[in-house]
Motif scaffolding. Sequence first.
Motif, short mmCIF file in Angstrom:
data_model
loop_
_atom_site.label_atom_id
_atom_site.label_comp_id
_atom_site.label_asym_id
_atom_site.label_seq_id
_atom_site.Cartn_x
_atom_site.Cartn_y
_atom_site.Cartn_z
N UNK A 457 -7.46 81.92 0.49
CA UNK A 457 -8.30 82.63 1.44
C UNK A 457 -9.78 82.44 1.16
N UNK A 458 -10.15 82.49 -0.15
CA UNK A 458 -11.55 82.27 -0.51
C UNK A 458 -12.01 80.87 -0.11
N UNK A 459 -11.15 79.88 -0.33
CA UNK A 459 -11.52 78.51 0.02
C UNK A 459 -11.76 78.38 1.52
N UNK A 460 -10.91 79.01 2.33
CA UNK A 460 -11.09 78.98 3.78
C UNK A 460 -12.31 79.79 4.19
N UNK A 461 -12.55 80.88 3.49
CA UNK A 461 -13.72 81.72 3.77
C UNK A 461 -15.01 80.94 3.53
N UNK A 462 -15.04 80.13 2.48
CA UNK A 462 -16.22 79.31 2.20
C UNK A 462 -16.48 78.29 3.30
N UNK A 463 -15.42 77.94 4.02
CA UNK A 463 -15.56 77.01 5.15
C UNK A 463 -15.80 77.76 6.46
N UNK A 464 -16.02 79.08 6.37
CA UNK A 464 -16.28 79.94 7.54
C UNK A 464 -15.07 80.05 8.46
N UNK A 465 -13.90 79.74 7.94
CA UNK A 465 -12.67 79.85 8.72
C UNK A 465 -12.06 81.23 8.44
N UNK A 466 -12.70 82.26 8.98
CA UNK A 466 -12.35 83.64 8.63
C UNK A 466 -10.99 84.06 9.17
N UNK A 467 -10.61 83.57 10.33
CA UNK A 467 -9.33 83.96 10.91
C UNK A 467 -8.17 83.51 10.01
N UNK A 468 -8.21 82.25 9.56
CA UNK A 468 -7.14 81.76 8.68
C UNK A 468 -7.22 82.44 7.32
N UNK A 469 -8.44 82.63 6.83
CA UNK A 469 -8.61 83.29 5.53
C UNK A 469 -7.99 84.68 5.55
N UNK A 470 -8.17 85.39 6.66
CA UNK A 470 -7.62 86.74 6.77
C UNK A 470 -6.10 86.73 6.62
N UNK A 471 -5.44 85.74 7.19
CA UNK A 471 -3.98 85.68 7.08
C UNK A 471 -3.53 85.53 5.63
N UNK A 472 -4.25 84.73 4.86
CA UNK A 472 -3.89 84.55 3.45
C UNK A 472 -4.19 85.82 2.65
N UNK A 473 -5.29 86.48 2.95
CA UNK A 473 -5.63 87.72 2.23
C UNK A 473 -4.59 88.81 2.52
N UNK A 474 -4.18 88.90 3.78
CA UNK A 474 -3.16 89.90 4.14
C UNK A 474 -1.85 89.58 3.44
N UNK A 475 -1.51 88.28 3.35
CA UNK A 475 -0.29 87.89 2.63
C UNK A 475 -0.37 88.30 1.17
N UNK A 476 -1.57 88.21 0.58
CA UNK A 476 -1.75 88.62 -0.81
C UNK A 476 -1.46 90.11 -0.98
N UNK A 477 -1.88 90.92 -0.01
CA UNK A 477 -1.60 92.37 -0.11
C UNK A 477 -0.12 92.66 0.05
N UNK A 478 0.58 91.80 0.76
CA UNK A 478 2.02 92.00 0.93
C UNK A 478 2.79 91.58 -0.33
N UNK A 479 2.33 90.50 -0.97
CA UNK A 479 2.97 90.06 -2.21
C UNK A 479 2.71 91.06 -3.33
N UNK A 480 1.47 91.61 -3.38
CA UNK A 480 1.10 92.55 -4.44
C UNK A 480 0.37 93.73 -3.77
N UNK A 481 1.11 94.72 -3.29
CA UNK A 481 0.49 95.82 -2.52
C UNK A 481 -0.57 96.60 -3.28
N UNK A 482 -0.50 96.62 -4.62
CA UNK A 482 -1.47 97.39 -5.40
C UNK A 482 -2.61 96.53 -5.94
#
Length: 918
Positions: A457-482
């Motif tokens: 997500x950070x790598x995509x965020x650095x490329x200003x691809x926020x929509x795709x980055x958001x999907x990876x960040x949300x997946x991270x919260x699902x893998x590790x909710x805390x």
Amino acid sequence: LLSGKKSFILKEIALIIGVVAACYWNSLFCGFVFDDVSAILDNKDLHPSTPLKNLFQNDFWGTPMSEERSHKSYRPLTVLTFRLNYLFSELNAVSYHLLNVVFHAVVCIIFLKVCKLFLDSKSSVIASLLFAVHPIHTEAVTGVVGRAELLSSIFFLAAFLSYTKSKGPDNTIVWTPIAVTVFLVAVATLCKEQGITVVGICCVYEVFIAQGYTLPVLLDMAIQILRGKGSIPYCMLQTLLKLIVLMFSTLLLVVVRVQVIQSQLPVFTRFDNPAAVSPSPARQLTFNYLLSVNAWLLLNPSELCCDWTMGTIPLVESLLDIRNIATITFFCFLGSLIVFSLRYPGDSSKTVLMALCLIVLPFIPASNLFFPVGFVVAERVLYVPSMGFCILVAHGWKRLSNKSVLRKLSWVCLSVVLFTHALKTLHRNWDWESEYTLFMSALKVNKNNAKLWNNVGHALENEKNFERALRFFIQATQVQPDDIGAHMNVGRTYKNLNKTKEAEESYMIAKSLMPQIIPGKKYAARVAPNHLNVYINLANLIRANESRLEEADQLYRQAISMRPDFKQAYISRGELLLKMNKPLKAKEAYLRALELDRTNADLWYNLAIVYIELKDPTEALKNFNQALELNAKHKLALFNSALLMQESGMVRPEAKKRLLSYVKEEPQDANGYFNLGMLAMDDKRDAEAESWMKKAIGLQVGFRSALFNLALLYSQTSKELMALPVLEELLRYYPDHTKGLILKGDILMNQKKDISGAKKCFEKILEMDPNNVQGKHNLCVVYFEERDLIKAEKCLVETLALAPHEEYIQRHLNIVRSKISLLSAAEHSAFPPVGTAAVGKKKIPFENLKEVKHEQKTTQTLNSNTNKEQSNSKKRTEKNYTDKETKKKSTKEIKDIEKKRVAALKRLEEIERILNGE
């Protein structure tokens, strides 16, 4: 014979260098990824402006060792090599990767020499080639931060080779090699902590190799001495003396190392190393299982991952877990090798013993046996242990190849291993090309690590691809909710997508996962410093709402209460307090931050802004200068200190020098050129001013202030007709620009004799501002030029009502009335042509029309502890000293204005004489 031997050695070295080059040539095309960002890109210790002593006061990442957030990794000599890279090529990644490859080749060559102590020449070359191509080394060689392993290994092996020369004839002690060994051990430790473990290898070598003892012999000797049936042999005393010197030196290094970290262990969370905070028996079972995982990576490096933290390897929580079989198998195999090497004499057992020492002892600091580390598995820490593994493989190959039945098969297997390992290494290097490729390759191996999802997500965020980055960040919260950091990343991405409500909700979830604040409670062991940024990010979000400023301030104070040395909280709070118009409290916040870090140029800059708010330009300039002492290229300090000097009339040549430095750093910023133009105008350097203004306009189309001041410059230098197209462009972008309309109208009246055009200009001004005295007065002059004296009289009466104290309006009204009286007395009385410049000369002088830029430049605070789980906080908006019209003029300028006024009065008297019929 000697010549032939040297030639053979050179061929071996050339072969090794060629293999290393073939395996790692593509690493030169890789950038800075993963930990390289913190160690290289964000590390100010690499900059020539940073004092060299800082390298010995800060950790590997540039954080002061005294701070709790420091990782306590003390590797100043490695950072020094990064600094040398920066000196020659700054942040060109090629030079960093090239030096890593060179260091790896050096390690391979020294390792070849070590192997020859225990193996024959052929087996030594094979062991060295296996080491050169092993895929497990890609993290240490292709990852720039892996240089710590490479440098430490060079001095590690050199120290061992030096110690092997400490035995003289008749078992005497040669002290020079021992002294060199101690020095090289210290150097290796300053490159990376594991360098100190070579002392243990030297001790084992001394007892079991140099002296030739076996474990049964030592036990028997000890029993005899304890029973009083024998004495300690002289050779044994010699050995003990050498071992005591080595151990004392090691103890001294350990004491110094503990002092350097100030007796504090680094702070790691359960996300970094879950087993370290797990209860028994899960902690012990997991740590023992991880030993077999590391052994498997050496044996089968087919699936490599850059990050093994968090949920990559689930905890072994039960004795019934099937993975315990792997642990038992590993210890059985290791135990049998240890028994063989210590019990039986002979070259084979000695080779196995030294191989085991190289595997086990350097790995101890990463084993969690004595202190927790910040990772579960790290491939780069297997760099030295793989040396022992390669010696074992080469030794086993030698034993097999000596049997005629297996000779061909052993060569085929060896060739396959070397080829496949080299191919895997070459392919693995491409994974390190960018952060996106690296973390995506890691996700193919493991999808249970939330950190990997975050990093993609950070790598995509650095490329200003926020929509795709958001999907990876949300997946991270699902893998590790805390995972607090994952929720923070979601919040920041929502903010970047202008979804404020969703951003706040995510930050609130992250905040709810933080421990509850208890007054007086210290949280260093439970809260990762980066996680405290949730308070900063949430406060930065809500303070955009003017009604929630106090709420934001409360969040900053919460962060400070949890960690009093949290510098960023003081910085952000200082910015907020300025916004709340509390400069004195903002000053206190910045001074507190400076107590924690006096080498931060941004802090001195922010404090200068506070002094500007406090109307103390002298102190402001001192702080700007302090920022520039720390960072001569600090762009904001250069720009704003120059404006301060320009406004106050202080050191004008220095102001120009700083602006020139600023435009050198920011060649595309039109504001720098504009202010250079303003300086030139003030100093009457008209040609230079014209050049700077044109440069500013060329960079920023429709630059309001530059366009007007260029037109004004032409007007002042008798180039009024050149000013007209400039004013046309200005009014095309800003049709309501009052001063531009006045100047245009004046030029049309006096130069073009375009009364109609001038009238439109003045009427437009009055449409926008009916009470504009200057515009209304000049419209009155237009009526006079149109010979509409009645309308001119009425207009002047209305103007006088707006500005009853302006004497020139009253006098012009008297002239018009006199003219009306004359016309009444004589119908054919001559009406002389009168110009705006005559009747209206009492307008504001052109010098007071000089406009300055309205464009304010908002910048971001440059944060020394930048991390991907924190959004940048906004810096105080630059103080724009030229937002108001220039008030202070030099003596020469005042005289020029006075001359113009006197000339205008003379013309006015002449007109009055004509009107009075004289």
